[in-house]
Design an enzyme around this catalytic site. Structure first.
Site, PDB file in Angstrom:
ATOM      1  N   GLY A  11       0.797  -1.227   0.000  1.00 48.57           N
ATOM      2  CA  GLY A  11       0.000   0.000   0.000  1.00 48.57           C
ATOM      3  C   GLY A  11       0.823   1.267   0.000  1.00 48.57           C
ATOM      4  N   HIS A 108       0.426   1.273 -13.112  1.00 48.75           N
ATOM      5  CA  HIS A 108       1.186   0.115 -13.570  1.00 48.75           C
ATOM      6  C   HIS A 108       2.653   0.530 -13.714  1.00 48.75           C
ATOM      7  CE1 HIS A 108       1.875  -3.689 -15.648  1.00 48.75           C
ATOM      8  NE2 HIS A 108       2.547  -3.029 -16.552  1.00 48.75           N
ATOM      9  N   ASP A 144      -4.232  -3.955 -18.177  1.00 50.40           N
ATOM     10  CA  ASP A 144      -3.355  -2.785 -18.341  1.00 50.40           C
ATOM     11  C   ASP A 144      -3.498  -2.178 -19.733  1.00 50.40           C
ATOM     12  OD1 ASP A 144      -0.982  -4.852 -16.646  1.00 50.40           O
ATOM     13  OD2 ASP A 144      -2.344  -3.371 -15.761  1.00 50.40           O
TER      14      ASP A 144
HETATM   15  C1  GRF Z   1       3.379  -0.930  -7.589  1.00 49.74           C
HETATM   16  O1  GRF Z   1       4.579  -1.202  -8.245  1.00 49.74           O
HETATM   17  C2  GRF Z   1       2.297  -0.758  -8.616  1.00 49.74           C
HETATM   18  O2  GRF Z   1       2.760  -0.149  -9.787  1.00 49.74           O
HETATM   19  C3  GRF Z   1       1.900  -2.173  -8.896  1.00 49.74           C
HETATM   20  O3  GRF Z   1       2.016  -2.872  -7.682  1.00 49.74           O
HETATM   21  C4  GRF Z   1       2.860  -2.134  -6.827  1.00 49.74           C
HETATM   22  C5  GRF Z   1       2.025  -1.695  -5.661  1.00 49.74           C
HETATM   23  O4  GRF Z   1       2.835  -1.353  -4.646  1.00 49.74           O
HETATM   24  N1  GRF Z   1       0.548  -2.215  -9.357  1.00 49.74           N
HETATM   25  P1  GRF Z   1       2.147  -0.778  -3.313  1.00 49.74           P
HETATM   26  O5  GRF Z   1       1.276  -1.888  -2.740  1.00 49.74           O
HETATM   27  O6  GRF Z   1       1.354   0.434  -3.696  1.00 49.74           O
HETATM   28  O7  GRF Z   1       3.324  -0.452  -2.442  1.00 49.74           O
END
Ligand code: GRF
Length: 203
Positions: A11, A108, A144
């Protein structure tokens, strides 16, 4: 604007959105956080920020449709206007999207349309690209593949491995997602058919 943030893990993108919403001039607030993984640390981040946090374990539902119905009901109950997927590791179906048409965003860790799907940073390293980055886009029923709202680029440096490149991209994600949310909730970027109309420079 009333945001929900959907997570499955750490998160850190949720944290970036919570921090942005805590600024007085930010035109949105996070009204609920939902994780499909009950142990996701992001739920703790929401609780610390005083935001209602719900765990909906998708394994506890008989079908994907049942899970998504419960998820949609939770969001509607909270009067959510925009749904931000942030490390949410579930595909959402057309039926779910139909409940929030043009209102679901995702981040993404690649410069879409390159490197869709999982391990995007690893894909970039294996392809040998010199510029990588991240994308915030409207979610459609593909993986995506939805219309692009904003992007940020980072260099791929000699000696980079998946961890160092992912960290460099993640730092940009934390700036890009709040920026993209601001553009969308203020109408500076709008969904037009299968694309977006950008009426403001992404600064
Ligand atoms: C990030 O790299 C995002 O781009 C991908 O998953 C990861 C999420 O990380 N969808 P977090 O849970 O927000 O730290």
């Amino acid at each position: 604007a009333r945001l929900a943030v959907l997570i499955s893990g750490s998160g850190s993108n949720l944290q970036a959105l919570l921090d942005a919403c805590a600024q007085a001039d930010f035109p949105a607030q996070v009204v609920c956080v939902v994780s499909n993984v009950p142990t996701a640390f992001g739920l703790e981040r929401a609780r610390k920020a005083g935001v209602p946090a719900v765990a909906l374990d998708h394994n506890a539902f008989g079908s994907r449709a049942d899970f998504e119905r419960a998820l949609g009901d939770e969001l509607e109950k909270a009067g959510v206007e925009w749904v931000c997927l942030a490390g949410f590791m579930r595909l959402v179906s057309a039926d779910f999207l139909a409940r929030f048409p043009g209102r679901v965003l995702n981040i993404h860790p690649s410069l879409l349309p390159a490197f869709t799907g999982l391990h995007a940073q690893r894909q970039a390293l294996e392809r040998g690209v010199k510029i990588a980055g991240c994308t915030v886009h409207f979610v459609d029923a593909g993986t995506d593949t939805g219309p692009i709202i904003a992007q940020a680029a980072v260099p791929v440096l000699p000696g980079d491995d998946e961890a160092s490149l992912s960290a460099r991209i993640l730092a940009e994600e934390h700036k890009l997602y709040p920026l993209a949310v601001r553009l969308v909730v203020t109408g500076k970027v709008t969904l037009e058919g299968t694309g977006t109309r950008v009426a403001a420079q992404v600064t």
